[in-house]
Scaffold this active site. Sequence first.
Site, PDB file in Angstrom:
ATOM      1  N   ASP A  83      24.973  59.223   6.936  1.00  0.00           N
ATOM      2  CA  ASP A  83      24.282  60.492   7.182  1.00  0.00           C
ATOM      3  C   ASP A  83      24.926  61.162   8.391  1.00  0.00           C
ATOM      4  O   ASP A  83      24.838  60.673   9.514  1.00  0.00           O
ATOM      5  CB  ASP A  83      22.801  60.232   7.439  1.00  0.00           C
ATOM      6  CG  ASP A  83      21.983  61.519   7.489  1.00  0.00           C
ATOM      7  OD1 ASP A  83      22.567  62.608   7.665  1.00  0.00           O
ATOM      8  OD2 ASP A  83      20.747  61.443   7.350  1.00  0.00           O
ATOM      9  N   GLY A 142      14.665  56.256  13.494  1.00  0.00           N
ATOM     10  CA  GLY A 142      14.553  57.668  13.168  1.00  0.00           C
ATOM     11  C   GLY A 142      14.004  57.875  11.767  1.00  0.00           C
ATOM     12  O   GLY A 142      14.417  57.206  10.816  1.00  0.00           O
ATOM     13  N   ASP A 196      14.315  60.180   9.543  1.00  0.00           N
ATOM     14  CA  ASP A 196      15.244  60.606   8.490  1.00  0.00           C
ATOM     15  C   ASP A 196      16.004  59.416   7.907  1.00  0.00           C
ATOM     16  O   ASP A 196      16.320  59.395   6.706  1.00  0.00           O
ATOM     17  CB  ASP A 196      16.240  61.631   9.031  1.00  0.00           C
ATOM     18  CG  ASP A 196      15.625  63.014   9.183  1.00  0.00           C
ATOM     19  OD1 ASP A 196      14.463  63.191   8.769  1.00  0.00           O
ATOM     20  OD2 ASP A 196      16.299  63.914   9.709  1.00  0.00           O
ATOM     21  N   ARG A 197      16.302  58.439   8.738  1.00  0.00           N
ATOM     22  CA  ARG A 197      16.989  57.231   8.245  1.00  0.00           C
ATOM     23  C   ARG A 197      16.112  56.499   7.234  1.00  0.00           C
ATOM     24  O   ARG A 197      16.623  55.954   6.240  1.00  0.00           O
ATOM     25  CB  ARG A 197      17.348  56.310   9.416  1.00  0.00           C
ATOM     26  CG  ARG A 197      18.307  56.934  10.432  1.00  0.00           C
ATOM     27  CD  ARG A 197      18.437  56.072  11.679  1.00  0.00           C
ATOM     28  NE  ARG A 197      19.211  54.863  11.431  1.00  0.00           N
ATOM     29  CZ  ARG A 197      19.313  53.859  12.304  1.00  0.00           C
ATOM     30  NH1 ARG A 197      18.623  53.896  13.456  1.00  0.00           N
ATOM     31  NH2 ARG A 197      20.054  52.796  12.018  1.00  0.00           N
TER      32      ARG A 197
END
Length: 276
Positions: free
Chosen positions: A138, A114, A116-117
């Site tokens: 997160d 992902g 965002d990771r």
Amino acid sequence: MSQLLRQLVIDVGNSRIKFVLLKTELPLGVSQQLPLVEHALSILVEDPLPWDQIADWLEPTNTQCLSSVAGSNPHGIKRVLNDWPESMLPDPLEVLNTDDFPLEISVDEPRKVGIDRLFNAVAANRLKSTSQAAIIVDTGTATTVDVVSTEGCFAGGAILPGFELSAKSLHDYTALLPLIPVEDLRQIEPVVLGKNTTDAIRSGLFWGQLGAVRELITQHTKQILTESTSGETPLVLLTGGGSALLAPHLDESVHFEPLLSLQGLALVAQQIRGIQ
């Protein structure tokens, strides 16, 4: 002479769109500071896009503002780009190709991680020391607990349901359990021993999530210290929509950075634009 860079970064997720205006003092040098947050807001994906409010953010100065868009929701990104206010903002940089990231991704299938990771990992590399690993918690729709190695590689992590997904699953896959809004958890700390169904669910959602996060931090730390030659305790970062709920109950050494992925997006955009 120093110069101020302002960046509007937009992260389009599955359920929400986040808008953040950040500022960075140039030249970057060897600073370990993240871009500083000037303004932030979050809307539901289907809500009207808040261009008027963003125009107010930009009003006080004539400083040039760069814009970047990224996220995990391609339909949402297309909507933002189609509605882009060209008279107010320069054309945005669409950050989609992880090959452009200043980050090594050391997992089985790098392209399936992902985005965002990975933004979180880029930001963590700005904050941690060169002899230190990092653990990033997160909490969003899903909760991820990821590791950045001492060398700065994204090394993988763990994924579990977040508060909202857990609550929805209990409601959707049982006949009688009510749907508990995440807002209920934000208002009061849930009791431990629920005396009714609602409080029992609140207890399970909150304390279960907290316990899982604590244990994953413990296990990741053990593995890092086993494999590390420096022996330095990892930097632990907490971010995401549910992070404010967990922050008071985690160790004081955990650093609360609620907008870490957007700050990481800003750093990636700086790298792609060649800003030094």
